[in-house]
Design a protein around this motif. Structure first.
Motif, PDB file in Angstrom:
ATOM      1  N   ARG A   1      75.410  75.947   3.321  1.00  0.00           N
ATOM      2  CA  ARG A   1      74.561  75.072   3.845  1.00  0.00           C
ATOM      3  C   ARG A   1      75.393  74.881   5.211  1.00  0.00           C
ATOM      4  N   ALA A   2      74.371  74.906   6.371  1.00  0.00           N
ATOM      5  CA  ALA A   2      74.312  74.633   7.924  1.00  0.00           C
ATOM      6  C   ALA A   2      73.694  73.420   8.260  1.00  0.00           C
ATOM      7  N   LYS A   3      74.135  72.713   9.606  1.00  0.00           N
ATOM      8  CA  LYS A   3      73.358  71.773  10.506  1.00  0.00           C
ATOM      9  C   LYS A   3      72.660  73.021  11.417  1.00  0.00           C
ATOM     10  N   SER A   4      71.600  72.797  11.724  1.00  0.00           N
ATOM     11  CA  SER A   4      71.280  73.094  13.314  1.00  0.00           C
ATOM     12  C   SER A   4      72.562  72.709  14.450  1.00  0.00           C
TER      13      SER A   4
ATOM     14  N   ASP B   1      75.173  74.445  13.825  1.00  0.00           N
ATOM     15  CA  ASP B   1      76.410  74.856  13.950  1.00  0.00           C
ATOM     16  C   ASP B   1      77.143  76.248  13.742  1.00  0.00           C
TER      17      ASP B   1
ATOM     18  N   TYR C   1      71.499  78.226   4.391  1.00  0.00           N
ATOM     19  CA  TYR C   1      70.385  77.328   4.415  1.00  0.00           C
ATOM     20  C   TYR C   1      70.525  76.636   5.505  1.00  0.00           C
ATOM     21  N   ILE C   2      69.515  75.963   6.071  1.00  0.00           N
ATOM     22  CA  ILE C   2      69.480  75.507   7.527  1.00  0.00           C
ATOM     23  C   ILE C   2      69.422  74.007   7.857  1.00  0.00           C
ATOM     24  N   GLU C   3      69.972  72.989   7.492  1.00  0.00           N
ATOM     25  CA  GLU C   3      69.137  71.956   6.451  1.00  0.00           C
ATOM     26  C   GLU C   3      68.218  71.654   8.205  1.00  0.00           C
ATOM     27  N   GLY C   4      67.091  70.646   8.052  1.00  0.00           N
ATOM     28  CA  GLY C   4      65.572  70.894   9.032  1.00  0.00           C
ATOM     29  C   GLY C   4      65.518  71.586   9.190  1.00  0.00           C
TER      30      GLY C   4
ATOM     31  N   GLY D   1      64.950  75.736   4.720  1.00  0.00           N
ATOM     32  CA  GLY D   1      66.604  76.173   5.480  1.00  0.00           C
ATOM     33  C   GLY D   1      66.103  77.408   5.518  1.00  0.00           C
TER      34      GLY D   1
ATOM     35  N   THR E   1      70.345  77.518  15.136  1.00  0.00           N
ATOM     36  CA  THR E   1      69.913  76.726  16.110  1.00  0.00           C
ATOM     37  C   THR E   1      68.014  76.096  15.623  1.00  0.00           C
TER      38      THR E   1
END
Ligand code: CA
Ligand code: CA
Length: 303
Positions: free
Chosen positions: A22-25, A27, A64-67, A172, A205
Motif C-alpha cells: 500500500r502507498a499514499k499518493s 509516494d 494499492y494507492i490510498e485515496g 486503490g 499520484t
C-alpha cells in the motif's frame, strides 16, 4: 522506500487481487520485476513450450494507492528503470507476424548499456516497460493482454522520464507492472523484445477530476494516446480520435487540432503480436504550450 519483490506477482489484472503493498499518493515505490518468461529462459536449451503458461508475463504488484477511487486518474512517473544483466528472446512457428521454422531461444548479455547481440552487433539499450496497468473495470484481464486499463501495451515510449496516466477503475487502483524490455522496435514483430528482469522506480499520484481518454503518456516532450483493439486499423483510429478529444479537452480548437495532428502528429504502431493490437498517436507538447494550454486542465502535465 517501499519495495515490492518480484515474487509478489500476478498474471491477471483484476479487482480480485489482494494488494501486495500500500502507498499514499505522492509516494515513490520500487517494483522488482521478473522477465516476461518468469525467468525460465536462462539458456538456449530452455524453449518456450517448456515454460509453464502460468508463469508467462508476470506483473509485480498490485500496489494499492490510498485515496484512489473509481473515476480518478493515476499518474505514474517513471523515475528509473534498472536493467538486468541478461536478455532473453524466443521464436516459434505461429508466434509474431514473421516466419519461424523452429522453436528457438536466445540469451544475450546486457552490459555497458548495450545488448551484445552477436559478434558483429551491439544494440544500445533503451529500457521500457511492456506491461503496466491498473485493475480493469470489469472482469480480470490477463497480463498478456492490453486494454483501456493499460496492461500489455508494449509501447516503447514508456521509459525513464515518462509519465503514464492510467484510469482508476477500482478502489486503490491496483497498479502492477512487468515485462521490461532492454530494447524493442515498434511492432515487436517477432513476438518479443529483449526480455529482461529489472526494477522500476515510480512515483504514484492520484489525480481527481481528470476527463481524458486514457491511457495517456507523456514522453520525450510528446503527449501520446495509446489504444488497443482487435485490429490495428481500429487501434490506430481510436488512438487518433482519442488524441483529438484530448486536445479539445485541453482547450484547443477542434479544426486546428485536426490540421496540426495531420501536420506534426505521428500515428505509430506499438505492437502487433498480442491478443489485441496497440497503436499510439503522438503530438508535440510545444504546440499545447504555444496555445497556453495543458494536456490536463489541472496542470498535472507540467514537467
Ligand atoms: Ca509484452
Ligand atoms: Ca515482452
Amino acid at each position: 522506500m517501499l519495495r515490492i519483490p518480484k515474487e509478489n506477482n500476478i498474471i491477471v489484472m483484476s479487482r480480485e487481487n489482494a494488494p501486495a503493498a500500500r502507498a499514499k499518493s505522492g509516494d515513490t515505490v520500487i517494483f522488482e520485476t521478473a522477465d516476461a518468461f518468469g525467468g525460465q529462459i536462462t539458456s538456449e536449451a530452455d524453449v518456450f513450450s517448456s515454460i509453464g503458461w502460468d508463469r508467462v508475463n508476470p506483473a509485480t504488484g498490485p500496489l494499492y494507492i490510498e485515496g484512489a477511487e473509481p473515476g480518478d486518474c493515476l499518474k505514474v512517473d517513471i523515475l528509473d528503470i534498472k536493467a538486468g544483466g541478461k536478455a532473453a528472446m524466443v521464436m516459434s512457428p505461429g508466434f509474431g507476424i514473421l516466419e519461424a521454422s523452429a522453436e528457438k531461444s536466445f540469451v544475450f548479455d546486457i552490459k555497458e548499456g548495450k545488448v551484445f547481440f552477436d559478434g558483429s552487433i551491439t544494440i544500445d539499450i533503451e529500457p521500457m516497460i511492456g506491461v503496466i496497468g491498473t485493475a480493469p473495470a470489469g472482469g480480470g484481464v490477463a497480463t498478456g493482454t492490453p486494454g483501456p486499463h493499460g496492461g500489455n501495451m508494449d509501447c516503447k515510449q514508456i521509459i525513464k522520464g515518462a509519465a503514464l496516466y492510467l484510469p482508476v477503475n477500482v478502489p486503490g487502483a491496483l497498479l502492477s507492472m512487468g515485462d521490461l524490455h532492454a530494447v524493442m522496435g515498434d511492432g515487436e514483430v517477432a513476438v518479443c523484445g529483449a526480455e529482461m528482469a529489472g526494477e522500476v522506480t515510480v512515483r504514484v499520484t492520484v489525480l481527481k477530476g481528470v476527463k481524458a481518454p486514457l491511457p495517456v503518456l507523456i514522453s520525450k516532450n510528446r503527449v501520446m494516446t495509446v489504444a488497443s483493439a482487435p485490429t490495428l486499423d481500429e487501434a490506430a483510429k481510436t488512438a487518433a480520435v482519442n488524441m483529438r478529444e484530448l486536445l479539445i479537452g485541453a482547450g484547443m480548437d477542434g479544426e486546428k487540432a485536426n490540421l496540426l495532428m495531420s501536420l506534426v502528429g505521428d500515428l505509430r504502431i506499438c505492437q502487433v503480436v498480442d491478443p489485441l493490437m496497440t497503436a499510439r498517436m503522438e503530438f508535440n507538447l510545444d504546440i499545447l504550450k504555444a496555445y497556453g494550454v495543458c494536456v490536463f486542465r489541472n496542470g498535472s502535465d507540467t514537467r
